[in-house]
Design a protein around this motif. Structure first.
Motif, PDB file in Angstrom:
ATOM      1  N   ILE A   1       0.837  -1.199   0.000  1.00  0.00           N
ATOM      2  CA  ILE A   1       0.000   0.000   0.000  1.00  0.00           C
ATOM      3  C   ILE A   1       0.869   1.245   0.000  1.00  0.00           C
ATOM      4  O   ILE A   1       0.582   2.231  -0.690  1.00  0.00           O
ATOM      5  N   THR A   2       1.978   1.207   0.759  1.00  0.00           N
ATOM      6  CA  THR A   2       2.879   2.358   0.822  1.00  0.00           C
ATOM      7  C   THR A   2       3.462   2.670  -0.541  1.00  0.00           C
ATOM      8  O   THR A   2       3.563   3.831  -0.949  1.00  0.00           O
ATOM      9  N   GLU A   3       3.840   1.618  -1.278  1.00  0.00           N
ATOM     10  CA  GLU A   3       4.426   1.822  -2.605  1.00  0.00           C
ATOM     11  C   GLU A   3       3.412   2.334  -3.609  1.00  0.00           C
ATOM     12  O   GLU A   3       3.788   2.923  -4.624  1.00  0.00           O
ATOM     13  N   LEU A   4       2.133   2.130  -3.345  1.00  0.00           N
ATOM     14  CA  LEU A   4       1.096   2.613  -4.248  1.00  0.00           C
ATOM     15  C   LEU A   4       0.792   4.092  -4.035  1.00  0.00           C
ATOM     16  O   LEU A   4       0.078   4.694  -4.834  1.00  0.00           O
ATOM     17  N   ALA A   5       1.341   4.688  -2.981  1.00  0.00           N
ATOM     18  CA  ALA A   5       1.021   6.076  -2.666  1.00  0.00           C
ATOM     19  C   ALA A   5       1.451   7.011  -3.787  1.00  0.00           C
ATOM     20  O   ALA A   5       0.712   7.934  -4.156  1.00  0.00           O
ATOM     21  N   GLY A   6       2.655   6.802  -4.336  1.00  0.00           N
ATOM     22  CA  GLY A   6       3.147   7.658  -5.409  1.00  0.00           C
ATOM     23  C   GLY A   6       2.287   7.575  -6.656  1.00  0.00           C
ATOM     24  O   GLY A   6       1.776   8.600  -7.139  1.00  0.00           O
ATOM     25  N   PRO A   7       2.093   6.342  -7.202  1.00  0.00           N
ATOM     26  CA  PRO A   7       1.219   6.227  -8.368  1.00  0.00           C
ATOM     27  C   PRO A   7      -0.200   6.720  -8.102  1.00  0.00           C
ATOM     28  O   PRO A   7      -0.828   7.318  -8.976  1.00  0.00           O
ATOM     29  N   ALA A   8      -0.728   6.483  -6.884  1.00  0.00           N
ATOM     30  CA  ALA A   8      -2.082   6.942  -6.574  1.00  0.00           C
ATOM     31  C   ALA A   8      -2.171   8.464  -6.620  1.00  0.00           C
ATOM     32  O   ALA A   8      -3.163   9.029  -7.114  1.00  0.00           O
ATOM     33  N   ALA A   9      -1.127   9.141  -6.123  1.00  0.00           N
ATOM     34  CA  ALA A   9      -1.119  10.606  -6.172  1.00  0.00           C
ATOM     35  C   ALA A   9      -1.101  11.094  -7.614  1.00  0.00           C
ATOM     36  O   ALA A   9      -1.763  12.085  -7.957  1.00  0.00           O
ATOM     37  N   LEU A  10      -0.351  10.396  -8.483  1.00  0.00           N
ATOM     38  CA  LEU A  10      -0.284  10.798  -9.886  1.00  0.00           C
ATOM     39  C   LEU A  10      -1.616  10.567 -10.591  1.00  0.00           C
ATOM     40  O   LEU A  10      -2.043  11.387 -11.412  1.00  0.00           O
ATOM     41  N   VAL A  11      -2.286   9.457 -10.274  1.00  0.00           N
ATOM     42  CA  VAL A  11      -3.610   9.209 -10.864  1.00  0.00           C
ATOM     43  C   VAL A  11      -4.603  10.272 -10.398  1.00  0.00           C
ATOM     44  O   VAL A  11      -5.421  10.772 -11.183  1.00  0.00           O
ATOM     45  N   ALA A  12      -4.525  10.643  -9.114  1.00  0.00           N
ATOM     46  CA  ALA A  12      -5.406  11.686  -8.599  1.00  0.00           C
ATOM     47  C   ALA A  12      -5.123  13.023  -9.284  1.00  0.00           C
ATOM     48  O   ALA A  12      -6.044  13.793  -9.570  1.00  0.00           O
ATOM     49  N   ALA A  13      -3.835  13.299  -9.564  1.00  0.00           N
ATOM     50  CA  ALA A  13      -3.489  14.524 -10.300  1.00  0.00           C
ATOM     51  C   ALA A  13      -4.098  14.496 -11.691  1.00  0.00           C
ATOM     52  O   ALA A  13      -4.612  15.512 -12.181  1.00  0.00           O
ATOM     53  N   CYS A  14      -4.040  13.338 -12.326  1.00  0.00           N
ATOM     54  CA  CYS A  14      -4.641  13.206 -13.660  1.00  0.00           C
ATOM     55  C   CYS A  14      -6.139  13.472 -13.620  1.00  0.00           C
ATOM     56  O   CYS A  14      -6.697  14.111 -14.523  1.00  0.00           O
ATOM     57  N   LEU A  15      -6.810  12.989 -12.586  1.00  0.00           N
ATOM     58  CA  LEU A  15      -8.251  13.225 -12.454  1.00  0.00           C
ATOM     59  C   LEU A  15      -8.531  14.715 -12.253  1.00  0.00           C
ATOM     60  O   LEU A  15      -9.467  15.266 -12.850  1.00  0.00           O
TER      61      LEU A  15
END
Length: 347
Positions: free
Chosen positions: A147-161
């Motif tokens: 879950i910790t490693e997904l934080a970076g990609p999740a932030a980028l996906v949220a930026a895309c949204l």
């Protein structure tokens, strides 16, 4: 259509090259601070352009009062929320991988345009978007991911949204002056992000970092956004987002060259899938008989099949000019995209 495609690609080039530079600057500045400097540089630079152009005279329509709610939403989502999420994600993900992941902005932009704002699409366009999503999955898939490693990609996906919302809201005002639109975004988002950074205790970076960040913001966020708004006007939201999707490829290549990041098999496969998706969009051809309903608005234009009206005073119809004008009902067939004059329904 070709000039509009070139404009969209120019926007992508400028933004794509700004990603690895932002990655470098994150070592010198807090994410909130850097977001403020990037958008502040865009706003101040475009303010100078706006004042110089106004002194020389221009032919763009100014923002109207009815445009302000759309623009306010775009500023918050794309100028404040999006950049900070991007920089938080960049701090946890290699710039080359982040650049390709940001291709999802085009996908999310298209999904909102299709299903919320009812812009036309077909199977070819949908397949292209599916290929881009597949590339993003390949880029970030690992069976043992935490879950910790997904934080970076999740932030980028949220930026895309956030930027996808911004793009669709900006589409609503794209007939107005693109320099004025981008300038307002920068002049609002820049100071807000800087204020948040300073209140949170962030240190002011060195003069060299400030200079590089503001110059990067002027080119990669300011001029790029001006070109993007122009492309929205002529191509529609989803198609512009698709052309803009080449930005992450340029960012990934620049990251390998500038930062020395490795070219992995996953990176290469993801790039190939995303490139195929973008190609499906670029090679699209849409033509059928369609009807234009009566419409009245103001924007920069020359006289063509869609602009055949009289003027009260002396105006050269072959030169760009802006004024309130009315479109009479018209039915014809020609290749087109969902631009400002082709928002009709399809069977």
């Amino acid at each position: 259509m070709l000039p509009a495609v070139v404009i969209a690609l120019g926007s992508a080039v400028l933004f794509g090259l700004s990603t690895p530079v932002a990655k470098l600057l994150l070592g010198e500045a807090d994410p909130w601070m850097l977001a403020g400097l990037l958008y502040g540089g865009a706003g101040v630079g475009l303010l100078a352009v706006h004042l110089a152009r106004r002194a020389l005279g221009g032919a763009e329509a100014h923002l109207a009062r009815g445009d302000l709610p759309w623009l306010a939403g775009a500023v918050v989502s794309g100028g404040i929320v999006g950049p900070v999420l991007l920089l938080l994600g960049l701090a946890r993900v290699e710039a080359s991988a982040a650049s390709l992941l940001l291709t999802l902005e085009g996908v999310l932009t298209a999904v909102l345009a299709w299903f919320v704002f009812k812009e036309n699409f077909d199977r070819r366009i949908a397949l292209g978007m599916a290929s881009i999503v597949a590339g993003a999955v390949v880029l970030n898939w690992r069976a043992d991911v935490t879950i910790t490693e997904l934080a970076g990609p999740a932030a980028l996906v949220a930026a895309c949204l956030a930027w996808a919302i911004d793009n669709n809201l900006t589409r609503k005002v794209s007939l107005s002056d693109p320099v004025q639109i981008a300038m307002i975004k920068g002049l609002v988002a820049g100071p807000v992000n800087l204020a948040i950074a300073l209140l949170a205790g962030a240190a002011w970076p060195s003069a060299g970092t400030v200079s590089l960040a503001t110059l990067t913001g002027f080119a990669g966020y300011g001029i790029s956004l001006v070109l993007f708004v122009l492309a929205l006007r002529h191509l529609g939201t989803a198609r512009t987002g698709a052309y803009f999707s080449v930005a992450p490829f340029l960012g990934a290549v620049a990251s390998v060259a500038i930062l020395g990041e490795p070219v992995t098999p996953a990176l290469a496969l993801a790039g190939a899938l995303m490139a195929f998706g973008v190609w499906l969009h670029v090679s699209e051809r849409h033509e059928h008989e369609h009807e234009h309903e009566e419409l009245a608005h103001e924007h920069r234009h020359v006289h063509d099949a869609h602009h055949d009206h009289a003027h009260d005073g002396p105006v050269d119809p072959r030169r760009p000019h802006s004024h309130w004008h009315r479109h009479a009902p018209l039915r014809h067939a020609h290749p087109h995209v969902p631009d400002s004059h082709h928002r009709h329904r399809h069977p």
